[in-house]
Design a protein around this motif. Sequence first.
Motif, PDB file in Angstrom:
ATOM      1  N   ILE A 170      -8.446  21.373 -19.929  1.00  0.00           N
ATOM      2  CA  ILE A 170      -9.585  22.493 -20.058  1.00  0.00           C
ATOM      3  C   ILE A 170     -10.885  21.777 -19.762  1.00  0.00           C
ATOM      4  O   ILE A 170     -11.814  22.704 -19.781  1.00  0.00           O
ATOM      5  N   ALA A 171     -10.975  20.739 -19.196  1.00  0.00           N
ATOM      6  CA  ALA A 171     -12.244  20.223 -18.707  1.00  0.00           C
ATOM      7  C   ALA A 171     -12.426  19.671 -17.323  1.00  0.00           C
ATOM      8  O   ALA A 171     -11.416  19.972 -16.572  1.00  0.00           O
ATOM      9  N   ASP A 172     -13.598  19.525 -16.710  1.00  0.00           N
ATOM     10  CA  ASP A 172     -13.923  19.083 -15.263  1.00  0.00           C
ATOM     11  C   ASP A 172     -13.745  17.463 -15.028  1.00  0.00           C
ATOM     12  O   ASP A 172     -14.007  17.142 -13.811  1.00  0.00           O
ATOM     13  N   GLY A 173     -13.835  16.880 -16.268  1.00  0.00           N
ATOM     14  CA  GLY A 173     -13.810  15.407 -16.212  1.00  0.00           C
ATOM     15  C   GLY A 173     -13.331  14.684 -17.398  1.00  0.00           C
ATOM     16  O   GLY A 173     -13.529  15.402 -18.561  1.00  0.00           O
ATOM     17  N   ALA A 174     -13.265  13.578 -17.416  1.00  0.00           N
ATOM     18  CA  ALA A 174     -12.609  12.854 -18.826  1.00  0.00           C
ATOM     19  C   ALA A 174     -13.568  11.527 -18.639  1.00  0.00           C
ATOM     20  O   ALA A 174     -13.949  10.913 -17.631  1.00  0.00           O
ATOM     21  N   LEU A 175     -14.184  11.404 -19.899  1.00  0.00           N
ATOM     22  CA  LEU A 175     -14.953   9.902 -19.974  1.00  0.00           C
ATOM     23  C   LEU A 175     -14.124   9.135 -21.024  1.00  0.00           C
ATOM     24  O   LEU A 175     -13.723   9.465 -21.974  1.00  0.00           O
ATOM     25  N   THR A 176     -14.040   7.990 -20.427  1.00  0.00           N
ATOM     26  CA  THR A 176     -12.885   6.892 -21.035  1.00  0.00           C
ATOM     27  C   THR A 176     -13.751   5.535 -21.151  1.00  0.00           C
ATOM     28  O   THR A 176     -14.954   5.219 -20.645  1.00  0.00           O
ATOM     29  N   LEU A 177     -13.276   4.839 -22.168  1.00  0.00           N
ATOM     30  CA  LEU A 177     -13.970   3.493 -22.381  1.00  0.00           C
ATOM     31  C   LEU A 177     -12.708   2.448 -22.265  1.00  0.00           C
ATOM     32  O   LEU A 177     -11.473   3.043 -22.598  1.00  0.00           O
ATOM     33  N   PHE A 178     -12.967   1.282 -22.261  1.00  0.00           N
ATOM     34  CA  PHE A 178     -12.020   0.197 -21.967  1.00  0.00           C
ATOM     35  C   PHE A 178     -10.796   0.401 -21.296  1.00  0.00           C
ATOM     36  O   PHE A 178      -9.326   0.502 -21.416  1.00  0.00           O
ATOM     37  N   CYS A 179     -11.274   0.684 -19.986  1.00  0.00           N
ATOM     38  CA  CYS A 179     -10.396   1.155 -18.916  1.00  0.00           C
ATOM     39  C   CYS A 179     -10.036   0.143 -18.216  1.00  0.00           C
ATOM     40  O   CYS A 179     -10.650  -0.673 -17.399  1.00  0.00           O
ATOM     41  N   ALA A 180      -8.649  -0.401 -17.937  1.00  0.00           N
ATOM     42  CA  ALA A 180      -7.991  -1.465 -16.950  1.00  0.00           C
ATOM     43  C   ALA A 180      -7.492  -0.791 -15.745  1.00  0.00           C
ATOM     44  O   ALA A 180      -6.639  -0.113 -15.756  1.00  0.00           O
ATOM     45  N   ALA A 181      -7.926  -1.124 -14.608  1.00  0.00           N
ATOM     46  CA  ALA A 181      -7.346  -0.701 -13.323  1.00  0.00           C
ATOM     47  C   ALA A 181      -6.035  -0.976 -13.228  1.00  0.00           C
ATOM     48  O   ALA A 181      -5.321  -0.039 -12.739  1.00  0.00           O
TER      49      ALA A 181
ATOM     50  N   TYR B 217     -10.423  -0.226  -9.024  1.00  0.00           N
ATOM     51  CA  TYR B 217     -10.680   0.986  -9.708  1.00  0.00           C
ATOM     52  C   TYR B 217     -10.646   2.345  -8.891  1.00  0.00           C
ATOM     53  O   TYR B 217     -10.045   3.048  -9.033  1.00  0.00           O
ATOM     54  N   ALA B 218     -11.340   2.005  -7.745  1.00  0.00           N
ATOM     55  CA  ALA B 218     -11.383   2.937  -6.630  1.00  0.00           C
ATOM     56  C   ALA B 218      -9.802   3.434  -6.279  1.00  0.00           C
ATOM     57  O   ALA B 218      -9.293   4.561  -6.113  1.00  0.00           O
ATOM     58  N   ALA B 219      -9.019   2.271  -6.224  1.00  0.00           N
ATOM     59  CA  ALA B 219      -7.659   2.642  -5.576  1.00  0.00           C
ATOM     60  C   ALA B 219      -6.686   3.181  -6.754  1.00  0.00           C
ATOM     61  O   ALA B 219      -5.875   4.046  -6.565  1.00  0.00           O
ATOM     62  N   ALA B 220      -7.173   2.920  -8.007  1.00  0.00           N
ATOM     63  CA  ALA B 220      -6.468   3.160  -9.239  1.00  0.00           C
ATOM     64  C   ALA B 220      -6.756   4.930  -9.379  1.00  0.00           C
ATOM     65  O   ALA B 220      -5.984   5.521 -10.050  1.00  0.00           O
ATOM     66  N   GLY B 221      -7.747   5.326  -8.869  1.00  0.00           N
ATOM     67  CA  GLY B 221      -8.149   6.882  -9.252  1.00  0.00           C
ATOM     68  C   GLY B 221      -9.445   7.201  -9.832  1.00  0.00           C
ATOM     69  O   GLY B 221      -9.690   8.345 -10.128  1.00  0.00           O
ATOM     70  N   VAL B 222     -10.169   6.250  -9.896  1.00  0.00           N
ATOM     71  CA  VAL B 222     -11.605   6.509 -10.709  1.00  0.00           C
ATOM     72  C   VAL B 222     -12.228   7.253  -9.718  1.00  0.00           C
ATOM     73  O   VAL B 222     -12.422   6.733  -8.437  1.00  0.00           O
ATOM     74  N   THR B 223     -13.168   8.091 -10.164  1.00  0.00           N
ATOM     75  CA  THR B 223     -14.111   8.859  -9.081  1.00  0.00           C
ATOM     76  C   THR B 223     -15.509   8.550  -9.621  1.00  0.00           C
ATOM     77  O   THR B 223     -16.158   8.353  -8.622  1.00  0.00           O
ATOM     78  N   THR B 224     -15.802   8.504 -10.629  1.00  0.00           N
ATOM     79  CA  THR B 224     -17.123   8.010 -10.947  1.00  0.00           C
ATOM     80  C   THR B 224     -17.010   6.819 -11.864  1.00  0.00           C
ATOM     81  O   THR B 224     -16.631   6.675 -12.821  1.00  0.00           O
ATOM     82  N   LEU B 225     -17.571   5.769 -11.403  1.00  0.00           N
ATOM     83  CA  LEU B 225     -17.443   4.265 -12.154  1.00  0.00           C
ATOM     84  C   LEU B 225     -18.873   4.195 -12.743  1.00  0.00           C
ATOM     85  O   LEU B 225     -19.839   3.892 -12.202  1.00  0.00           O
ATOM     86  N   THR B 226     -18.809   4.382 -14.116  1.00  0.00           N
ATOM     87  CA  THR B 226     -20.083   4.268 -15.188  1.00  0.00           C
ATOM     88  C   THR B 226     -20.277   2.752 -15.472  1.00  0.00           C
ATOM     89  O   THR B 226     -19.225   2.446 -16.030  1.00  0.00           O
TER      90      THR B 226
END
Length: 349
Positions: A180-191, A312-321
């Motif tokens: 239902i969304a355009d993006g996901a905001l996550t925390l404690f994400c390990a590549a 992280y980029a290789a894992a699929g992250v598109t915006t690294l905050t």
Amino acid sequence: MRLGINLGYWGGGMDADNLAVAQEADRLGYAVCWAAEAYGSDAATVLSWVAAQTERIDIGSAIFQIPARTPAMTAMTAATLDSLSGGRFRLGLGVSGPQVSEGWYGTRFDKPLSRTREYVEIVRKAMARERLSHEGEHWTLPLPDGPGKALKLTVHPVREHIPLYIAAIGPKNLEQTGEIADGALTLFCAAENMEETSLAPLRAGRAKVGKTLDGFDVCPTLPLALGDDVDALADIFRPYTALYVGGMGSRKQNFYNRLAQRMGYEKEAAEIQDKYLAGDKDGAAAAIPRELIDRTSLLGPVERIADRMQEYAAAGVTTLTVTPAGWTLDERVAALRAGVEAMERAGLA
């Protein structure tokens, strides 16, 4: 992969520094500046303040709490912020947690998935300037047997589609977010284990509506600390990690504790929570494995941070905050600049 910055909560006595950090991120070319809210500063006011004093950087709510506002009010706020910022607003939503929802807002923390789905449906309808009518489990608009009528938003957002994000940690929430969304905001994400902890459920949700992860913004937030002593840098984030893994939510409903367990830290997560809830915050912080902090943060010299960014980029992250660490403005700005340098070294800029 793009870079974002999360200013966290305002009102802690560092507001002038926070604005300076946002302005420096704008100058450096960061893509988005997020602000949070819990039961102190509200994110909407902060974002309007930042938008008025920056030029290019997007502003985003990470998050607007669903129990804090009716869906229509959220749509009004989103449309206003998008207009004031010249089309730079990103709407991030989340259910918060049971203690804040029930203790601060007086809203039962029940059925968070269906509540979020219905909320998003109403918000999207209102932002699209449709006449607002809805009959669901959690909201009915207009109310029956009264003077209310179906209204539509009187202002026009700058863009036809304001990007909508959902803060998601658990597998079911992640799957629904993909749907239902355009993006996901996550925390404690390990590549290293993003596929099983984040991407697989997001991908499943996208598949439900005939979509892939192409164009979907995977946006984790990671603390960033610059320096040579990785152990000492990890120690900076022990209280932060202990708060989330040990004390965020209740014993039965702590999404971050469950995430730590899914990452392979079942025993440690239980110990951290036991100590934190018993009032031993120092003991909870000491019980956190250094590896857990290192896997969910960007620590070390620029070269080491660049290597992690590549992962992280290789894992699929598109915006690294990133949340730049430091006790002074100079330290936080140095960390911000290191993030850009690391991106360049990693070949991602």
